[in-house]
Design a protein around this motif. Structure first.
Motif, short mmCIF file in Angstrom:
data_model
loop_
_atom_site.label_atom_id
_atom_site.label_comp_id
_atom_site.label_asym_id
_atom_site.label_seq_id
_atom_site.Cartn_x
_atom_site.Cartn_y
_atom_site.Cartn_z
N UNK A 269 0.84 -1.20 0.00
CA UNK A 269 0.00 0.00 0.00
C UNK A 269 0.88 1.25 0.00
N UNK A 270 0.32 2.35 -0.45
CA UNK A 270 1.03 3.63 -0.47
C UNK A 270 1.51 3.96 0.94
N UNK A 271 0.65 3.76 1.91
CA UNK A 271 0.96 4.01 3.32
C UNK A 271 2.21 3.24 3.76
N UNK A 272 2.22 1.94 3.50
CA UNK A 272 3.37 1.11 3.91
C UNK A 272 4.64 1.48 3.16
N UNK A 293 -3.53 -0.19 -3.04
CA UNK A 293 -4.62 0.76 -2.77
C UNK A 293 -5.65 0.73 -3.90
N UNK A 294 -6.92 1.00 -3.51
CA UNK A 294 -7.95 1.05 -4.54
C UNK A 294 -8.35 2.48 -4.86
N UNK A 295 -8.21 3.39 -3.85
CA UNK A 295 -8.63 4.77 -4.08
C UNK A 295 -7.58 5.54 -4.89
N UNK A 296 -7.99 6.56 -5.65
CA UNK A 296 -7.02 7.35 -6.40
C UNK A 296 -6.13 8.15 -5.46
N UNK A 297 -4.87 8.37 -5.84
CA UNK A 297 -3.93 9.19 -5.07
C UNK A 297 -3.35 10.21 -6.05
N UNK A 298 -3.52 11.50 -5.71
CA UNK A 298 -3.06 12.56 -6.62
C UNK A 298 -1.55 12.51 -6.79
N UNK A 316 -1.32 -0.71 -10.63
CA UNK A 316 -2.35 -0.97 -9.61
C UNK A 316 -2.63 -2.46 -9.56
N UNK A 317 -2.69 -3.01 -8.36
CA UNK A 317 -2.98 -4.44 -8.24
C UNK A 317 -4.41 -4.73 -8.67
N UNK A 323 -11.17 -0.44 -13.78
CA UNK A 323 -11.81 -0.40 -15.09
C UNK A 323 -13.32 -0.21 -14.92
N UNK A 324 -13.89 -0.94 -13.94
CA UNK A 324 -15.32 -0.79 -13.66
C UNK A 324 -15.66 0.65 -13.30
#
Lengths: 377, 377
Positions: A269-272, A293-298, A316-317, A323-324
């Protein structure tokens, strides 16, 4: 007879626009060190010394220096062929003089049939060649595939066998049955250019170049050395090295090369990644990131590059969910999209008043963008 | 000590899009023959072996073969430097091995200070170098022109002089006082890059490369060898060759090379060129034509090419008259131009009736070409 088997140096190769010159120099130093420590009688380089047929001056200077250090300074006999990435003509420069110090560089098919003898072994140095060269050599226009050409070549080579000696072939091609991955598929040109390794059963050892994975072929006596370094992300988990071969009795030992800066794939994850993850890799390692992560990160790439200066890419994993989401986004109205965006950025739903402002602003923008319609307002 | 002095081979050079490979091979064969017949102790090549820093594979193969033939087959010691047209880095490939067979190839300034000794002579091989290389070598940023740099270099070289020996410098630069023509002007880079030949008075001989005219400099002991072939039309009347130098006692003999196909300028009328003129030159000679005719000739280049298959260009001797005629033409009426044209093509003035037909046709054409005016007719 004891020799090192290496290949696919690809000097001048870049990884996602990063120069690998320092890593290549370092890996070469390790090979030189191994050759000295193991007291080898010769070093075999099975093609693709250069990455391009028209190498840069920097690459030319580096390869010249490497060969000079091995052969003239360390006094090591060299057995070298040209690969499909080399220009046989350019690489051949000086080869007539090299022989004087036991540096044998073969760049044409015809030279394969002149065995080079060292101690108890006959080496046959078969460079990469085009089908037309085989047709010309055997004076037959009916040759259509590399396996057929190789049968003729092997028959010719076997005629030159001295039964009192061991027989080693150095060559550069794609062998049938080689383990394929993302990286290696690129290297295979097609079924017509694949050679069956069974053809070489009369050889004591076949030192191959072409595939970048040293374990691509599961055969004891027919091996790829693999490349000098990891030259693609798909090779991140494939260690690089050289084979140390003894001919009598036959032994084959794999010796690893430790890259100056490694190629690694991090899945986290971005956090880790930005708290602990970046401390677990070398500052100059080449990093490919698979974000969980699933949410967008600027500006996620820009931010991650601060932690990983030699960032190769960010993927992205959970691609499918993404895509959905894109499809959902396309079906939403501009005001619905505004609500989503507001939520993502602020963490809250917009108030009724904020929604009103957004609606009014949107109307203004639409008007300004369509001047012909203002009269109908 | 007896040696041949050649330079400026420019392998790969084209003349008006014509490949000169066959002519270059032939001229090289003559040099090899001269070297054998005159039993020279060495061959000096004073730079510009290649025409381009990034030569084609064909050129690489040819230069490799030439050097191999001279040094390994004919067993001739070679003393070679890189010129401004060569890539020093690329040309240097193999040079560490070449020394074993008395082939000394210097491509960096530092190497100039390692004299190469043969019999009674010390050779100093000073390759073409950029000013920055001189600043780096002498660790001074204040060097601004080549003549100043050369003074420092000569002082260093003289320190290495063995007084018991003769001293020969091999170098590649533009010497002050060299005879300038159309062709040579191109080669001069500017006043800052010119070297005074007086600097070299302590040398027994200075073997230069750079200028293509072997007689460019009128000095007994400082000479340009000139190029292998005529590489421009302006060199048509400058014979090519090599210098045969004996060091003790000093003698210098000029030996000419006969080109396989020559470059010639023919100044004659179309009539003469297409009846007798073309028989006086070789069918494959490269021909530049200066036409003495004043009248226009339709498709003159196409027609002349039938007689001179390797035509380089066609110029007019009487350019000024032509310019005047063009002005006259612009001041004439269409009917006057018709009369002139009729005279040129048929050799006769048009009759009154012919002039009437021309006038009527011209009116018709004018009408058809200006549809808006037909109503006013």
């Amino acid at each position: 007879m004891r020799f090192l088997h290496t290949a696919d140096w690809h000097i001048g190769k870049k990884l996602h626009d990063y120069s690998l010159v320092e890593e290549q120099k370092d890996a070469f130093e390790q090979i030189k060190q191994i050759a000295k420590e193991k007291a080898v009688d010769a070093v075999v380089v099975a093609g693709d010394l250069y990455d391009r047929s028209l190498p840069s001056e920097t690459s030319v200077a580096l390869v010249n220096e490497m060969l000079q250090e091995l052969n003239l300074q360390a006094k090591l006999p060299l057995l070298v062929i040209s690969g499909n990435h080399d220009s046989a003509t350019r690489l051949a420069t000086g080869s007539d003089w090299f022989k004087q110090t036991d540096f044998y560089l073969h760049t044409s098919l015809a030279e394969a049939f002149e065995p080079v003898e060292f101690a108890d072994t006959q080496f046959f140095l078969l460079p990469y060649f085009e089908m037309q060269a085989a047709r010309n050599y055997f004076e037959t226009e009916t040759l259509t595939n590399l396996n057929e050409a190789m049968k003729l070549i092997v028959a010719e080579l076997e005629k030159k066998f001295d039964p009192a000696k061991k027989h080693v072939l150095v060559a550069h091609f794609f062998a049938v049955g080689s383990l394929k991955t993302d990286s290696e598929t690129k290297l295979e040109i097609g079924g017509l250019d694949a050679v069956s390794p069974e053809l070489f059963e009369k050889f004591d050892y076949v030192a191959l170049g072409h595939l970048h994975d040293r374990n691509a072929l599961k055969a004891e006596r027919v091996r790829y050395s693999g490349s000098l370094l990891k030259y693609s992300i798909s090779e991140a988990k494939r260690p690089k090295g050289v084979w140390l071969i003894d001919t009598d009795p036959f032994t084959c030992e794999g010796l690893e090369l430790t890259p100056l800066n490694d190629v690694k794939v991090l899945c986290d994850s971005y956090e880790n990644l930005t708290t602990e993850g970046y401390q677990k890799v070398g500052q100059h390692d080449y990093i490919s990131i698979e974000l969980t992560d699933e949410q967008p990160i600027l500006d996620v790439v820009g931010k991650l590059r601060q932690y990983f200066p030699q960032l190769l890419d960010v993927r992205r994993k959970h691609k499918k969910n993404h895509a959905k989401k894109i499809i959902q986004v396309e079906q939403k109205t501009p005001l619905e999209l505004f609500d989503d965006f507001f939520l993502q950025v602020t963490g809250k739903e917009p108030t009724k008043l904020q929604q009103k402002w957004a609606r009014e602003s949107l109307l203004e923008i639409t008007k300004a963008g369509e001047p012909n319609e203002t009269t109908q307002d």
